[in-house]
Design a protein around this motif. Structure first.
Motif, short mmCIF file in Angstrom:
data_model
loop_
_atom_site.label_atom_id
_atom_site.label_comp_id
_atom_site.label_asym_id
_atom_site.label_seq_id
_atom_site.Cartn_x
_atom_site.Cartn_y
_atom_site.Cartn_z
N ARG A 133 0.85 -1.19 0.00
CA ARG A 133 0.00 0.00 0.00
C ARG A 133 0.89 1.24 0.00
O ARG A 133 2.08 1.15 0.27
CB ARG A 133 -0.87 0.05 1.26
N GLN A 134 0.26 2.39 -0.24
CA GLN A 134 0.99 3.65 -0.20
C GLN A 134 0.50 4.48 0.98
O GLN A 134 -0.69 4.46 1.29
CB GLN A 134 0.78 4.41 -1.50
N MET A 135 1.43 5.17 1.65
CA MET A 135 1.05 5.99 2.81
C MET A 135 1.75 7.35 2.75
O MET A 135 2.60 7.57 1.90
CB MET A 135 1.47 5.27 4.10
N GLY A 138 1.93 9.51 -0.43
CA GLY A 138 2.66 8.83 -1.50
C GLY A 138 4.16 8.80 -1.30
O GLY A 138 4.91 8.40 -2.18
N ASN A 141 5.90 3.49 0.84
CA ASN A 141 5.06 2.31 0.63
C ASN A 141 5.14 1.44 1.87
O ASN A 141 6.10 1.51 2.63
CB ASN A 141 5.54 1.50 -0.58
#
Lengths: 325, 257
Positions: A133-135, A138, A141
């Motif tokens: 996922r991206q956090m 952006g 990851n």
């Protein structure tokens, strides 16, 4: 059974791109695990659409009922919960789209199965599901692991799985609809089409995209002036529309427009996924942003790490000079 | 109309350098500034607008450590009546699902007609708390809401789909809505209101009130890493004049204008 399931997303009589991306992902996973991909199609008068994706999955489960003519998270949830309970797939994929955001968390919660949202990638290693996922806007990851369970649910981000050709022929299984009418408490009324503005940014060869870095509405005049010098149109990222500095039809991104100009110049745009997805296929991308870690520099061909207000006047002069030669 | 708004205090990472902490599972937070999550600001404003129209109360709830009290106080200054903080420090590791379970444990004892949340938190970016919470409470929901009108316990809601398209749906109240940015123009709290809110009580809820035994994590972060670069950018350096000349040269050479 340890099959891979995915939900076909369609709208206004067309299969949406995310469906092909999920089927590409699903086929690759199924192949690795030596299992099959089942596409679940909830729709109405579905024959033509179902036939159009017949080469994409090993099996298509079709629930053809008028209740599924338009997407309704509640009726979709009832039907999918029935199907997943009965079939117990190892993994079910849903698009992380406006539809999927409404559906996936509620469905996973109802079923009591581990789920997560907005995944860029999913792998199954030794029977364990790992998602990427991206956090943090952006900038990072994350690899995510799940509580162990025989069945998982994941929503996939748009644009992460380049669609591959497929030449399988799906077995079609028709299922009677567990729902016959939309629930009273949630009803679809109508679509509202986007208003048409004075400038069509999708037709321009040169687009100058402006973001939060512009700071004040008054500064837009600088950008307009630069855009007219370079022969382009002004577009923007979401915050500019939220602030009502530019109309919605100038917004580039997932909830706005997709543009593919020869040249896209970004000014003070950080490069959130929601914006990038609408411009990443531009011919040449020049990004100007003072944050060297801005994700926009992962998408640009040329980058200037500087204050846009310092660069823009000089850039305009260089363009004028170039045109005068 | 009684309204609950769930808000979150998040690190402001859009223009900051984000570094991974030594555990590999979290970020270094001490050099970052924190503020209310962007779409939560719009959720709160939408609640204040509904309260102005129909009367009633606004309860703001945040799951966080003591510094989230500042965020809750700003919400009180903007028009919320009651603030509740669920003590994050009492509940160990969190994910979207566990967060929704904690919110649900608090909300089930409160009367409400509407729950608002932001549509996405900028830190973990799940977009899943709202719909999960609605399911746990057994009420309908809609995400990505760009307009709401309430007429006789029925809400007429616009949701943002892709490509500029929206849908209009009807949902019975009580219901939960996740609010998209741009739905309204969030107000600033006045200085007087901020001063007044400074003295207000924030109700704390912790492990004495919510049993930890029933709480489940769906997911855990295994590791954080810097995203792989999709395309190798050529960074042009120099004075504004120098970089501009180089850019103009590239544009001419490639025949881009």
């Amino acid at each position: 059974m340890s099959e891979i399931f995915m939900l076909i997303e369609h709208r206004q009589d067309a299969i949406r791109d995310i469906s092909y991306e999920m089927m590409t992902c699903g086929r690759a996973l199924a192949e690795k695990l030596n299992t099959k991909l089942t596409a679940v199609f909830l729709g109405y008068d579905a024959d033509k659409l179902v036939e159009s994706i017949r080469n994409q999955a090993h099996r298509i489960m079709v629930v053809d009922n008028e209740v599924f003519k338009e997407f309704n998270a509640e009726s979709y949830q009832i039907a999918l919960a029935e199907i997943i309970k009965k079939e117990n797939p190892l993994l079910t994929l849903i698009g992380h789209t406006a539809f999927g955001m409404d559906l996936c968390p509620a469905l996973g919660t109802q079923l009591g199965i581990p789920f997560t949202t907005d995944c860029l990638d999913v792998e199954i290693i030794d029977g364990k599901l790992i998602a990427t996922r991206q956090m943090y806007d952006g900038k990072l990851n994350a690899k995510i692991r799940f509580r162990e369970n025989p069945s998982y649910l994941v929503s996939l981000r748009t644009g992460c799985f380049p669609v591959r050709d497929s030449n399988i022929e799906a077995e079609i299984v028709n299922i009677e609809s567990p729902v016959s009418a939309e629930p009273d408490y949630r009803k679809f009324v109508e679509y509202i089409e986007a208003a048409i503005g004075d400038v069509d940014i999708t037709k321009a060869d040169v687009v100058v995209g402006v973001g939060r870095g512009i700071k004040k509405k008054e500064n837009l005049a600088l950008v307009e002036d630069f855009a007219s010098t370079i022969g382009g149109v002004v577009a923007c990222s979401r915050p500019i529309v939220d602030a009502e500095w530019l109309p919605k039809d100038r917004q580039v991104g997932s909830s706005g427009k997709t543009v593919k100009p020869k040249l896209y110049i970004t000014l003070g745009i950080s490069g959130a996924f929601q914006h990038v997805v609408g411009m990443k296929n531009s011919g040449t991308i020049i990004a100007i942003n003072k944050d060297p870690n801005a994700p926009i520099f992962n998408e640009a061909d040329y980058g200037i790490v500087d204050d846009l207000f310092r660069v823009l006047p000089a850039f305009k002069n260089s363009i004028l000079e170039m045109k005068s030669k | 109309m009684d309204i609950i708004v769930c808000i979150k205090r998040v690190p402001q990472t859009a223009e900051a350098k984000v570094e991974i902490e030594s555990s590999g599972k979290d970020i270094v937070k001490d050099r970052l500034t924190f503020d209310i999550n962007e779409s939560d600001t719009y959720a709160l404003e939408e609640a204040v607008l509904l309260k102005e129209k129909f009367g009633g109360t606004i309860t703001v709830i945040s799951l966080g450590c003591s510094d989230a009290d500042d965020t809750l106080r700003i919400a009180l200054a903007k028009g919320a009546d009651t603030a509740i903080r669920i003590k994050a420090e009492d509940f160990d590791e969190l994910d979207g699902y566990k967060t929704a379970q904690l919110l649900s444990a608090v909300i089930k004892d409160i009367h409400f007609d509407v729950i608002f949340t932001g549509c996405i938190a900028t830190d973990d970016a799940y977009s899943q708390i709202g719909a999960t919470l609605a399911e746990l409470l057994g009420i309908p929901h809609a995400t990505l809401v760009t307009n709401i009108e309430v007429i006789d316990s029925i809400s007429h809601v616009h949701r943002e789909l892709e490509g500029g398209l929206q849908e209009h749906i009807e949902i019975f109240l009580p219901a939960l809505f996740t609010i998209q940015t741009g739905i309204n123009v969030p107000r600033y709290a006045s200085l007087i209101a901020i001063k007044r809110a400074a003295g207000k009580e924030i109700k704390l809820v912790g492990q004495n009130e919510i049993s930890k035994d029933q709480l489940l994590l769906n997911t855990q972060i295994e590791e954080l890493f810097i995203p792989p670069v999709a395309k190798q950018v050529k960074i042009i350096t120099g004075s504004p004049g120098e970089v501009s000349e180089e850019l103009a040269g590239i544009i001419r050479e490639k025949g881009l204008i």
